[in-house]
Design a protein around this motif. Structure first.
Motif, PDB file in Angstrom:
ATOM      1  N   ALA A 209       0.855  -1.185   0.000  1.00 25.90           N
ATOM      2  CA  ALA A 209       0.000   0.000   0.000  1.00 25.90           C
ATOM      3  C   ALA A 209       0.890   1.233   0.000  1.00 25.90           C
ATOM      4  N   VAL A 210       0.339   2.352  -0.442  1.00 26.94           N
ATOM      5  CA  VAL A 210       1.073   3.610  -0.495  1.00 26.94           C
ATOM      6  C   VAL A 210       0.574   4.497   0.639  1.00 26.94           C
ATOM      7  N   GLU A 211       1.450   4.811   1.583  1.00 29.05           N
ATOM      8  CA  GLU A 211       1.071   5.681   2.691  1.00 29.05           C
ATOM      9  C   GLU A 211       1.114   7.132   2.233  1.00 29.05           C
ATOM     10  N   LEU A 212      -0.018   7.805   2.368  1.00 26.65           N
ATOM     11  CA  LEU A 212      -0.129   9.185   1.929  1.00 26.65           C
ATOM     12  C   LEU A 212      -0.030  10.178   3.078  1.00 26.65           C
ATOM     13  N   TYR A 213      -0.322   9.702   4.289  1.00 23.36           N
ATOM     14  CA  TYR A 213      -0.333  10.622   5.429  1.00 23.36           C
ATOM     15  C   TYR A 213      -0.004   9.865   6.700  1.00 23.36           C
ATOM     16  N   ASN A 214       0.848  10.441   7.539  1.00 22.63           N
ATOM     17  CA  ASN A 214       1.182   9.854   8.840  1.00 22.63           C
ATOM     18  C   ASN A 214       1.677  10.972   9.747  1.00 22.63           C
ATOM     19  N   GLU A 215       0.759  11.507  10.540  1.00 20.65           N
ATOM     20  CA  GLU A 215       1.105  12.631  11.394  1.00 20.65           C
ATOM     21  C   GLU A 215       0.113  12.753  12.534  1.00 20.65           C
ATOM     22  N   ASP A 216       0.627  13.083  13.720  1.00 17.13           N
ATOM     23  CA  ASP A 216      -0.201  13.351  14.904  1.00 17.13           C
ATOM     24  C   ASP A 216      -1.154  12.201  15.208  1.00 17.13           C
ATOM     25  N   GLY A 217      -0.676  10.959  15.070  1.00 15.71           N
ATOM     26  CA  GLY A 217      -1.486   9.803  15.431  1.00 15.71           C
ATOM     27  C   GLY A 217      -2.483   9.370  14.385  1.00 15.71           C
ATOM     28  N   THR A 218      -2.435   9.947  13.186  1.00 10.88           N
ATOM     29  CA  THR A 218      -3.365   9.588  12.114  1.00 10.88           C
ATOM     30  C   THR A 218      -2.585   9.118  10.892  1.00 10.88           C
TER      31      THR A 218
ATOM     32  N   PHE B 279      -3.058   7.401   6.732  1.00  9.63           N
ATOM     33  CA  PHE B 279      -3.972   7.158   5.611  1.00  9.63           C
ATOM     34  C   PHE B 279      -3.172   6.562   4.467  1.00  9.63           C
ATOM     35  N   ASP B 280      -3.646   5.447   3.928  1.00  6.39           N
ATOM     36  CA  ASP B 280      -2.957   4.842   2.787  1.00  6.39           C
ATOM     37  C   ASP B 280      -3.967   4.317   1.782  1.00  6.39           C
ATOM     38  N   ILE B 281      -3.499   4.146   0.558  1.00  5.88           N
ATOM     39  CA  ILE B 281      -4.304   3.608  -0.539  1.00  5.88           C
ATOM     40  C   ILE B 281      -3.626   2.358  -1.071  1.00  5.88           C
ATOM     41  N   GLY B 282      -4.414   1.332  -1.343  1.00  6.84           N
ATOM     42  CA  GLY B 282      -3.870   0.087  -1.848  1.00  6.84           C
ATOM     43  C   GLY B 282      -4.823  -0.581  -2.823  1.00  6.84           C
ATOM     44  N   GLY B 283      -4.549  -1.836  -3.085  1.00  5.59           N
ATOM     45  CA  GLY B 283      -5.357  -2.603  -4.026  1.00  5.59           C
ATOM     46  C   GLY B 283      -4.492  -3.227  -5.090  1.00  5.59           C
ATOM     47  N   HIS B 284      -5.113  -3.764  -6.116  1.00  4.57           N
ATOM     48  CA  HIS B 284      -4.351  -4.329  -7.221  1.00  4.57           C
ATOM     49  C   HIS B 284      -5.209  -4.404  -8.476  1.00  4.57           C
ATOM     50  N   VAL B 285      -4.521  -4.384  -9.606  1.00  2.24           N
ATOM     51  CA  VAL B 285      -5.137  -4.621 -10.908  1.00  2.24           C
ATOM     52  C   VAL B 285      -4.642  -5.990 -11.371  1.00  2.24           C
ATOM     53  N   SER B 286      -5.563  -6.902 -11.655  1.00  5.03           N
ATOM     54  CA  SER B 286      -5.203  -8.274 -11.995  1.00  5.03           C
ATOM     55  C   SER B 286      -5.980  -8.718 -13.223  1.00  5.03           C
ATOM     56  N   VAL B 287      -5.264  -9.135 -14.246  1.00  4.38           N
ATOM     57  CA  VAL B 287      -5.899  -9.609 -15.475  1.00  4.38           C
ATOM     58  C   VAL B 287      -5.262 -10.926 -15.885  1.00  4.38           C
TER      59      VAL B 287
ATOM     60  N   LYS C 233       5.775  -5.589  -6.129  1.00  6.53           N
ATOM     61  CA  LYS C 233       4.494  -5.092  -6.618  1.00  6.53           C
ATOM     62  C   LYS C 233       3.944  -5.837  -7.825  1.00  6.53           C
ATOM     63  N   PHE C 234       4.753  -6.658  -8.495  1.00  4.66           N
ATOM     64  CA  PHE C 234       4.324  -7.289  -9.737  1.00  4.66           C
ATOM     65  C   PHE C 234       4.472  -8.807  -9.640  1.00  4.66           C
ATOM     66  N   VAL C 235       3.336  -9.519  -9.793  1.00  5.00           N
ATOM     67  CA  VAL C 235       3.312 -10.974  -9.630  1.00  5.00           C
ATOM     68  C   VAL C 235       2.722 -11.617 -10.878  1.00  5.00           C
ATOM     69  N   GLY C 236       3.394 -12.621 -11.394  1.00  6.23           N
ATOM     70  CA  GLY C 236       2.840 -13.433 -12.461  1.00  6.23           C
ATOM     71  C   GLY C 236       2.263 -14.712 -11.895  1.00  6.23           C
ATOM     72  N   PHE C 237       1.195 -15.235 -12.499  1.00  7.75           N
ATOM     73  CA  PHE C 237       0.583 -16.446 -11.968  1.00  7.75           C
ATOM     74  C   PHE C 237      -0.012 -17.277 -13.092  1.00  7.75           C
ATOM     75  N   THR C 238      -0.088 -18.569 -12.860  1.00  5.70           N
ATOM     76  CA  THR C 238      -0.710 -19.481 -13.812  1.00  5.70           C
ATOM     77  C   THR C 238      -1.268 -20.678 -13.053  1.00  5.70           C
ATOM     78  N   GLY C 239      -2.237 -21.332 -13.635  1.00  2.18           N
ATOM     79  CA  GLY C 239      -2.821 -22.503 -12.998  1.00  2.18           C
ATOM     80  C   GLY C 239      -3.626 -23.336 -13.970  1.00  2.18           C
ATOM     81  N   TYR C 240      -3.737 -24.613 -13.670  1.00  4.02           N
ATOM     82  CA  TYR C 240      -4.568 -25.530 -14.455  1.00  4.02           C
ATOM     83  C   TYR C 240      -5.431 -26.312 -13.477  1.00  4.02           C
ATOM     84  N   GLN C 241      -6.747 -26.204 -13.622  1.00  2.00           N
ATOM     85  CA  GLN C 241      -7.684 -26.865 -12.711  1.00  2.00           C
ATOM     86  C   GLN C 241      -8.331 -28.061 -13.387  1.00  2.00           C
ATOM     87  N   PHE C 242      -8.194 -29.203 -12.755  1.00  2.00           N
ATOM     88  CA  PHE C 242      -8.785 -30.441 -13.253  1.00  2.00           C
ATOM     89  C   PHE C 242     -10.184 -30.608 -12.661  1.00  2.00           C
ATOM     90  N   ASP C 243     -11.153 -30.829 -13.513  1.00  2.00           N
ATOM     91  CA  ASP C 243     -12.507 -31.159 -13.071  1.00  2.00           C
ATOM     92  C   ASP C 243     -12.545 -32.654 -12.789  1.00  2.00           C
TER      93      ASP C 243
END
Length: 339
Positions: A19-28, A30-38, A308-318
């Motif tokens: 996550a990216v911390e945007l604010y840290n002062e006087d006991g407070t 605030f950060d923004i995070g998440g991910h884009v995954s395709v 910050k950058f992860v590659g992934f792959t998988g094969y699921q057997f029914d």
């Protein structure tokens, strides 16, 4: 634990690993995070296409209230960025919490339920993971529980390990789409860990009236036990889950399963070069009908090119079912970028 360490603990419990911390002062803070995954995905019975894999955007904030209390807030939204739909954002999480090192933690809002701390221990790989807990999870409180009030506390015993105790409650509601009516729901969860091992139990119950007005009310109930060893993404990780469910899951025709069982297992090993290999298994069984609703197993790999950058792959057997549905093996190849 001092106030600074407590605030850090709250952030760790309520935000992404990146996550990216945007604010840290006087006991407070605030950060923004998440991910884009395709990913590219396909199957034996379907076409190959591009899909989003649980992308999200969130903000996390904490504030030191004094006297050892820290408040935190989280908002998280799923992102719809592939098909140009009208609903670009849909709610995943949204809550306010208050934590004290001695008194525990209280949370109100849409949140990961205490039940999930037990049932979700194998819900780790990116491509293919747990399915049975996400069936109506917001209303039943098995995953991201909607409109929940929860309380939890950790008891530490030194070398003897630590015990987590948590409880959750959801009030009466009517689902806007299915018109199902949910009565008061309650759950408890126990998590004990020592020397890299954990043993966990959760109980979830409440009445639900499915379908039109006047339909008989059913008690939707689940007992789930699980165990783990290690930490996912760091060396060896093993997890197993067994759930005894009543009126919690449905068969392939959408009929409610009165007495069902769910099984989940995960074996993963992360190498020193950041390559994480795993094998998982999941099945749901209708005990009354003596039928397997579905059973699958997947082999998967994830590689951290950077933090910050992860590659992934998988094969699921029914692995088949007892409803004459044709088996449909699936595959996925994609990337995840953490904001």
């Amino acid at each position: 634990m001092n106030k600074k360490l407590l605030a850090l603990a709250v952030i760790a419990a309520s935000s992404n690993a990146v996550a990216v911390e945007l604010y840290n002062e006087d006991g407070t803070t605030f950060d923004i995070g998440g991910h884009v995954s395709v990913a590219l995905e396909g199957s034996d019975e379907g076409d190959t296409g591009l899909t989003a894999v649980s992308p999200r955007l969130n903000f996390n904030a904490t504030h030191d209230l004094g006297n050892g209390f820290v408040a935190d807030a989280k908002g998280e939204w799923a992102l719809n960025y592939l098909d140009g739909g009208e609903n670009a954002f849909t709610t995943r999480l949204g809550y306010i919490g208050v934590t004290h090192n001695d008194f525990g933690r209280m949370v109100a809002g849409t949140q990961w339920a205490p039940y999930y701390s037990v049932a979700g221990v194998a819900d780790m790989p990116i491509a293919f993971a747990n399915d049975f807990i996400y069936e109506d999870h917001g209303n039943l409180g098995t995953g991201r529980a909607e409109e929940m009030l929860s309380y939890g506390k950790m008891f530490e015993f030194g070398d003897a390990g630590k015990l987590g105790v948590a409880a959750g409650w959801q009030g009466n509601k009517t689902d806007s789409e299915s018109q199902a009516k949910y009565g008061d729901r309650a759950q408890i969860a126990l998590n004990y860990s020592v020397a890299g091992f954990s043993a966990n139990y959760a109980y979830n119950t409440g009445d639900v009236t499915y379908g039109s007005v006047g339909t008989k009310s059913e008690t939707s109930e689940s007992h789930v036990i699980s165990g783990t060893y290690g930490s996912y993404g760091s060396g060896l990780y093993v997890a197993g889950v067994y759930a005894m469910n009543e009126n919690m899951n449905s068969d392939v025709n959408g009929n409610l399963i009165e007495d069902g069982s769910a099984y989940e297992a995960l074996f993963a090993y992360a190498l020193d070069n950041s390559l994480n290999l795993s094998v998982n298994y999941e099945s749901v069984v209708d005990n009354d009908a003596s039928k397997t609703v579905y059973s699958t197993s997947a082999i998967q790999a994830e590689y951290n090119f950077t933090k910050k950058f992860v590659g992934f792959t998988g094969y699921q057997f029914d692995l088949g079912n007892d409803y004459n549905n044709k088996e449909d093996n699936k595959w996925m190849l994609g990337a995840r970028y953490y904001l």
